[in-house]
Design a protein around this motif. Structure first.
Motif, mmCIF file in Angstrom:
data_model
loop_
_atom_site.group_PDB
_atom_site.id
_atom_site.type_symbol
_atom_site.label_atom_id
_atom_site.label_comp_id
_atom_site.label_asym_id
_atom_site.label_seq_id
_atom_site.Cartn_x
_atom_site.Cartn_y
_atom_site.Cartn_z
ATOM 1 N N GLU A 1 0.805 -1.224 0.000
ATOM 2 C CA GLU A 1 0.000 0.000 0.000
ATOM 3 C C GLU A 1 0.840 1.277 0.000
ATOM 4 O O GLU A 1 0.287 2.375 -0.143
ATOM 5 C CB GLU A 1 -0.943 0.004 1.205
ATOM 6 C CG GLU A 1 -2.007 -1.090 1.150
ATOM 7 C CD GLU A 1 -3.035 -0.930 2.249
ATOM 8 O OE1 GLU A 1 -3.108 0.163 2.857
ATOM 9 O OE2 GLU A 1 -3.766 -1.899 2.501
ATOM 10 N N TYR A 2 2.155 1.151 0.171
ATOM 11 C CA TYR A 2 2.999 2.342 0.223
ATOM 12 C C TYR A 2 3.353 2.791 -1.206
ATOM 13 O O TYR A 2 4.487 2.641 -1.685
ATOM 14 C CB TYR A 2 4.263 2.060 1.020
ATOM 15 C CG TYR A 2 4.016 1.948 2.520
ATOM 16 C CD1 TYR A 2 2.824 2.360 3.089
ATOM 17 C CD2 TYR A 2 4.985 1.431 3.373
ATOM 18 C CE1 TYR A 2 2.593 2.262 4.453
ATOM 19 C CE2 TYR A 2 4.771 1.333 4.749
ATOM 20 C CZ TYR A 2 3.568 1.751 5.267
ATOM 21 O OH TYR A 2 3.342 1.656 6.625
ATOM 22 N N VAL A 3 2.381 3.351 -1.891
ATOM 23 C CA VAL A 3 2.564 3.910 -3.236
ATOM 24 C C VAL A 3 1.811 5.228 -3.307
ATOM 25 O O VAL A 3 0.884 5.486 -2.537
ATOM 26 C CB VAL A 3 2.066 2.953 -4.342
ATOM 27 C CG1 VAL A 3 2.949 1.713 -4.428
ATOM 28 C CG2 VAL A 3 0.608 2.575 -4.119
ATOM 29 N N ALA A 4 2.222 6.075 -4.237
ATOM 30 C CA ALA A 4 1.569 7.375 -4.440
ATOM 31 C C ALA A 4 1.638 7.700 -5.925
ATOM 32 O O ALA A 4 2.001 6.841 -6.755
ATOM 33 C CB ALA A 4 2.244 8.448 -3.594
ATOM 34 N N ALA A 5 1.309 8.922 -6.275
ATOM 35 C CA ALA A 5 1.400 9.347 -7.672
ATOM 36 C C ALA A 5 2.820 9.125 -8.173
ATOM 37 O O ALA A 5 3.796 9.447 -7.498
ATOM 38 C CB ALA A 5 1.003 10.814 -7.786
ATOM 39 N N ALA A 6 2.937 8.558 -9.357
ATOM 40 C CA ALA A 6 4.248 8.185 -9.893
ATOM 41 C C ALA A 6 5.123 9.408 -10.123
ATOM 42 O O ALA A 6 4.662 10.447 -10.625
ATOM 43 C CB ALA A 6 4.076 7.411 -11.191
ATOM 44 N N ALA A 7 6.387 9.272 -9.740
ATOM 45 C CA ALA A 7 7.368 10.312 -10.031
ATOM 46 C C ALA A 7 7.755 10.239 -11.504
ATOM 47 O O ALA A 7 7.674 9.170 -12.137
ATOM 48 C CB ALA A 7 8.593 10.137 -9.153
ATOM 49 N N GLU A 8 8.159 11.335 -12.068
ATOM 50 C CA GLU A 8 8.612 11.335 -13.452
ATOM 51 C C GLU A 8 10.048 10.840 -13.517
ATOM 52 O O GLU A 8 10.900 11.266 -12.737
ATOM 53 C CB GLU A 8 8.506 12.743 -14.032
ATOM 54 C CG GLU A 8 7.072 13.256 -14.100
ATOM 55 C CD GLU A 8 6.987 14.643 -14.700
ATOM 56 O OE1 GLU A 8 8.054 15.191 -15.076
ATOM 57 O OE2 GLU A 8 5.874 15.182 -14.780
ATOM 58 N N ALA A 9 10.311 9.941 -14.442
ATOM 59 C CA ALA A 9 11.613 9.277 -14.515
ATOM 60 C C ALA A 9 12.761 10.267 -14.643
ATOM 61 O O ALA A 9 13.841 10.077 -14.054
ATOM 62 C CB ALA A 9 11.627 8.287 -15.681
ATOM 63 N N THR B 1 18.532 -1.080 -7.735
ATOM 64 C CA THR B 1 18.952 -2.182 -6.855
ATOM 65 C C THR B 1 17.790 -2.859 -6.149
ATOM 66 O O THR B 1 17.842 -4.060 -5.878
ATOM 67 C CB THR B 1 19.945 -1.669 -5.793
ATOM 68 O OG1 THR B 1 19.307 -0.659 -4.986
ATOM 69 C CG2 THR B 1 21.187 -1.086 -6.437
ATOM 70 N N GLU B 2 16.724 -2.114 -5.834
ATOM 71 C CA GLU B 2 15.611 -2.685 -5.074
ATOM 72 C C GLU B 2 14.348 -2.864 -5.906
ATOM 73 O O GLU B 2 13.364 -3.419 -5.411
ATOM 74 C CB GLU B 2 15.294 -1.801 -3.854
ATOM 75 C CG GLU B 2 16.466 -1.590 -2.907
ATOM 76 C CD GLU B 2 16.931 -2.871 -2.238
ATOM 77 O OE1 GLU B 2 16.152 -3.857 -2.237
ATOM 78 O OE2 GLU B 2 18.056 -2.885 -1.720
ATOM 79 N N GLY B 3 14.377 -2.381 -7.148
ATOM 80 C CA GLY B 3 13.222 -2.556 -8.013
ATOM 81 C C GLY B 3 12.040 -1.667 -7.694
ATOM 82 O O GLY B 3 10.894 -2.011 -8.009
ATOM 83 N N LEU B 4 12.269 -0.512 -7.076
ATOM 84 C CA LEU B 4 11.161 0.384 -6.750
ATOM 85 C C LEU B 4 10.480 0.880 -8.020
ATOM 86 O O LEU B 4 11.147 1.183 -9.026
ATOM 87 C CB LEU B 4 11.654 1.589 -5.944
ATOM 88 C CG LEU B 4 11.516 1.478 -4.414
ATOM 89 C CD1 LEU B 4 12.377 0.360 -3.886
ATOM 90 C CD2 LEU B 4 11.844 2.809 -3.755
ATOM 91 N N SER B 5 9.163 0.952 -7.961
ATOM 92 C CA SER B 5 8.399 1.530 -9.057
ATOM 93 C C SER B 5 8.396 3.046 -8.918
ATOM 94 O O SER B 5 8.734 3.600 -7.861
ATOM 95 C CB SER B 5 6.970 1.004 -9.033
ATOM 96 O OG SER B 5 6.287 1.520 -7.887
ATOM 97 N N LEU B 6 7.974 3.723 -9.985
ATOM 98 C CA LEU B 6 7.901 5.184 -9.907
ATOM 99 C C LEU B 6 6.829 5.613 -8.918
ATOM 100 O O LEU B 6 6.929 6.689 -8.294
ATOM 101 C CB LEU B 6 7.631 5.762 -11.295
ATOM 102 C CG LEU B 6 8.764 5.566 -12.311
ATOM 103 C CD1 LEU B 6 8.376 6.157 -13.664
ATOM 104 C CD2 LEU B 6 10.066 6.197 -11.820
ATOM 105 N N GLY B 7 5.797 4.779 -8.701
ATOM 106 C CA GLY B 7 4.788 5.060 -7.686
ATOM 107 C C GLY B 7 5.371 4.983 -6.288
ATOM 108 O O GLY B 7 5.008 5.770 -5.402
ATOM 109 N N GLN B 8 6.268 4.035 -6.076
ATOM 110 C CA GLN B 8 6.932 3.930 -4.775
ATOM 111 C C GLN B 8 7.890 5.097 -4.564
ATOM 112 O O GLN B 8 8.032 5.602 -3.441
ATOM 113 C CB GLN B 8 7.666 2.591 -4.666
ATOM 114 C CG GLN B 8 6.731 1.399 -4.525
ATOM 115 C CD GLN B 8 7.471 0.080 -4.587
ATOM 116 O OE1 GLN B 8 8.291 -0.153 -5.486
ATOM 117 N NE2 GLN B 8 7.190 -0.798 -3.637
ATOM 118 N N VAL B 9 8.551 5.529 -5.617
ATOM 119 C CA VAL B 9 9.409 6.716 -5.505
ATOM 120 C C VAL B 9 8.559 7.926 -5.118
ATOM 121 O O VAL B 9 8.953 8.747 -4.279
ATOM 122 C CB VAL B 9 10.164 6.982 -6.822
ATOM 123 C CG1 VAL B 9 10.908 8.316 -6.764
ATOM 124 C CG2 VAL B 9 11.141 5.849 -7.115
ATOM 125 N N GLY B 10 7.371 8.043 -5.733
ATOM 126 C CA GLY B 10 6.477 9.135 -5.375
ATOM 127 C C GLY B 10 6.083 9.078 -3.908
ATOM 128 O O GLY B 10 6.030 10.117 -3.225
#
Length: 526
Positions: A244-252, A265-274
């Motif tokens: 559940e720890y996701v938000a609006a995706a960050a821009e690459a 290294t950890e495979g974070l999605s852009l939503g997780q980065v957001g």
């Protein structure tokens, strides 16, 4: 899947003690009929109910962090985690199943506060309330259900949830399952409380210690550091394991170097980065503590150590052994007195006795501030006065600087009336040093500067260990972290403050009575 469905129906209908005993022996197994799933995980989903974040009652289905823990779990475990990963709930569920499927089981969960203990117990009570009626009225019938306690008479089993603030937590019990929740936040002497609980665990018992970090000090940090040497399985669960720890995706194209590293290294999605960016904005410097990303920096970045941690750790790695020790190690000497040298002894008195704090004395050379000797032990007022008088005489009639707060007044009285020690520091005609809200910040600040600029002057592992756990509390005051001590720190801060005053003011602040020096070779205690 059909085989698993039928097995779930069987679990709900077979409710006698013998059937529970059989299931209890299989909890850690992975039979083929469950398609590789662990029996305990399967039963948690089939029998246990929780309230999810939206308030709905639903099965306890393992999330990623809970599955990772279950896969790696050993008999003794320590879990370093981000916030709200569900580990307390999962351990509660596992231990509840063990309690109702393994007759003769005592389970104890210990939370950091009474409020947290009550919350955990509500979770456990919900497990029982949503069991099949055949179980609740049969083998798993509760014969006693007080606040924080369930007793299952037919199974001769018991489940308790207690607070670490209760000095009697777990006392007098033989524990099969022990869960220590948020250990880093336990009040009082957490190490002592934990030691008592672990001593009560049966040889084949299961232990889970878990917490978010709170500084590189205290019982949880020490348990994490020595876990592998002690045969304890370490589990690190970073925040991105929670779906559940996701938000609006960050821009690459906007990723920072650290964000790109986590993606790679950890495979974070852009939503997780957001989501990570929202954490940084909300928690700032506390993000590494509340939402851990690696098992090292989360300790170093969390907490509020007053002194420079890197300087302390670097010096600690360089330390050698004392030249010699006396009084069973209470007195440690690195540099004996040299002819013509002058010394200051900073004394932080305590009440003594087996349950009291340690009294401490630090011997420093006047010109350089070099730590020469350290005395620490549970010494009564008269015993401490005699010890520091003899220590001062051995160090060429050193100036004794005794904190006069609390027990210090008694030590000063004995130094004057019994020992008739010649050189005792005084302020405005009053013997002793007064540590106050005005003098304490300067004392601590001076010690902090010396730790960075002249770390080689400090020789004691005890002192540096206390410096590591000397923190700034929420009310702004400084002192030992929960469960830690600061006797060595304050004795050294006092010695360095008096030394600076003497060197800068070029004055003798002693009481002026004639010298009573003795030779170093005569210095000894039983």
């Amino acid at each position: 899947m059909e085989a698993r469905r039928r097995a779930g129906a069987d679990a709900e209908s077979r409710c006698d003690v013998e059937e529970l005993r059989r299931l209890g022996k299989m909890l850690d197994g992975r039979p083929g009929m469950l398609e590789g799933a662990e029996v305990g995980c399967f039963l948690a989903e089939a029998l246990l109910r929780i309230r999810d974040r939206s308030g709905r009652i639903c099965p306890l289905v393992a999330n990623q962090a809970q599955r990772r823990f279950a896969e790696k779990r050993g008999r003794q475990n320590i879990v370093l985690k981000a916030r709200q990963m569900g580990i307390s709930t999962w351990v509660s569920g596992r231990f509840f199943l063990k309690t109702i499927t393994q007759p003769g089981t005592m389970t104890v969960q210990v939370a950091h506060t009474q409020k947290a203990a009550e919350s955990i117990f509500r979770t456990v009570a919900r497990f029982w309330e949503h069991l099949p009626e055949e179980l609740k009225s049969g083998a798993a019938r509760r014969s006693k259900a007080n606040a924080g306690q369930m007793v299952f008479l037919e199974l001769d089993s018991e489940f308790r949830v207690e607070s670490a603030g209760d000095g009697n937590a777990g006392r007098g019990l033989t524990i099969q399952n022990l869960h220590c929740s948020e250990l880093a936040r336990w009040p009082g002497d957490a190490g002592e409380t934990l030691a008592g609980l672990k001593a009560a665990v049966a040889p084949e018992g299961e232990v889970v210690m878990e917490s978010t970090p709170m500084g590189a000090y205290g019982a949880f940090y020490e348990e994490w550091r020595r876990a592998e040497r002690a045969g304890v399985v370490r589990h690190f669960l970073p925040w991105w394991m929670e779906a559940e720890y996701v938000a609006a995706a960050a821009e690459a194209e906007t990723l920072t170097e650290r964000e790109r590293e986590l993606v790679d290294t950890e495979g974070l999605s852009l939503g997780q980065v957001g989501y990570r960016r929202t954490l940084e904005a909300r928690y700032r410097g506390l993000m590494a503590q509340e939402y851990a990303e690696d098992a090292e920096s989360c300790f170093l970045a969390s907490g509020a150590c007053v002194f420079d941690v890197e300087a302390i750790d670097r010096r600690a790695r360089e330390l050698g052994e004392p030249a010699w020790q006396r009084m069973g190690g209470r007195l440690q000497v690195w540099f004996p007195p040299l002819p013509g040298k002058q010394y200051v002894v900073g004394v932080d008195p305590a009440g003594g006795g087996s349950d009291g704090d340690d009294s401490t004395a630090q011997v420093v050379e006047l010109r350089t501030g070099l730590q020469c000797a350290e005395l620490q032990g549970k010494l009564g007022t008269l015993e401490l006065a005699r010890a520091v008088a003899e220590l001062g005489r051995g160090y060429n009639g050193a100036l004794l600087a005794v904190e006069r707060n609390n027990h210090g007044s008694g030590v000063l009285a004995y130094l004057d009336g019994v020992e008739r020690y010649p050189r005792v520091y005084g302020q405005a005609g009053v013997a002793g040093w007064l540590t106050s809200v005005a003098s304490r910040p300067g004392m601590v600040g001076r010690l902090g500067v010396l730790l960075v600029e002249q770390p080689e002057m400090f020789q004691s592992a005890r002192l540096l260990g206390e410096c590591r756990t000397f923190v700034r509390h929420g009310n702004g005051k400084t002192g030992a972290a929960n469960g830690a001590h600061d006797d060595c720190v304050m004795a050294m801060a006092l010695a360095q403050a008096v030394r600076a005053e003497m060197v800068e003011g070029s004055r003798d602040t002693g009481s002026g009575r004639g010298e009573h020096a003795v030779s170093w070779s005569a210095l000894c205690w039983p």
